[in-house]
Design an enzyme around this catalytic site. Structure first.
Site, PDB file in Angstrom:
ATOM      1  CB  SER A 121      -0.861  -0.123   1.219  1.00  0.00           C
ATOM      2  OG  SER A 121      -0.321   0.181   2.607  1.00  0.00           O
ATOM      3  CE  LYS A 145      -2.919   2.541   4.608  1.00  0.00           C
ATOM      4  NZ  LYS A 145      -1.886   1.183   4.277  1.00  0.00           N
TER       5      LYS A 145
END
Length: 145
Positions: free
Chosen positions: A65, A102
């Site tokens: 990701s 993230k």
């Protein structure tokens, strides 16, 4: 801030030193240039990567990701709990009890966690959800096996 090192993290050990050779200058990633005299001195990886030893831990990244932001599966993340996250920095976050790495997005009162891969949707927060920023990622160590 997160008060304890998550399980699976590698703790920094104050006083541990590992001095490695450092060649002055840069190495071309294109065509090689004629070799010059190399000046070699020793650098400690702790000094290069860690600014707050008591607040620093390492954690291995899993998944794809964050690939477009330079974090690949298996990279070792250097995480500093003493830093305050700012817009667009990369963080380790705990969202409803699950950990993730993230990009922190905070603009006009809107907080999101964004992936570095367009196939992953951003994490948007609803009432009742909990977000804890565990630390700011300051480096990613790549291993080529």
């Amino acid at each position: 801030m997160y008060s304890s090192i998550p399980s699976g993290a590698i703790a920094f050990h104050p006083g541990a030193r590992l001095r490695l050779a450092w060649v002055e200058g840069t190495v071309p990633a294109g065509f090689p240039s004629p070799a010059a005299d190399f000046v070699v001195k020793r650098h400690d990886l702790n000094e290069l990567l860690i600014t707050h030893p008591a607040a620093t831990f390492m954690w291995e990244a899993r998944g794809l990701s964050m690939i477009d932001l330079g974090i690949a599966n298996g990279d070792i993340l250097v995480v500093n709990r003493a830093l305050t996250p700012v817009h667009k920095c990369i963080v380790i976050a705990e969202v409803d009890g699950d950990f993730t790495v993230k990009q922190f997005y905070k603009r006009n009162g809107l907080v999101q966690l964004r992936s570095g891969n367009p196939t992953f949707a951003p994490i948007l927060f609803r009432d009742g959800q909990t977000l804890t920023i565990c630390g700011v990622v300051t480096a990613a160590i790549k291993r080529f096996r």
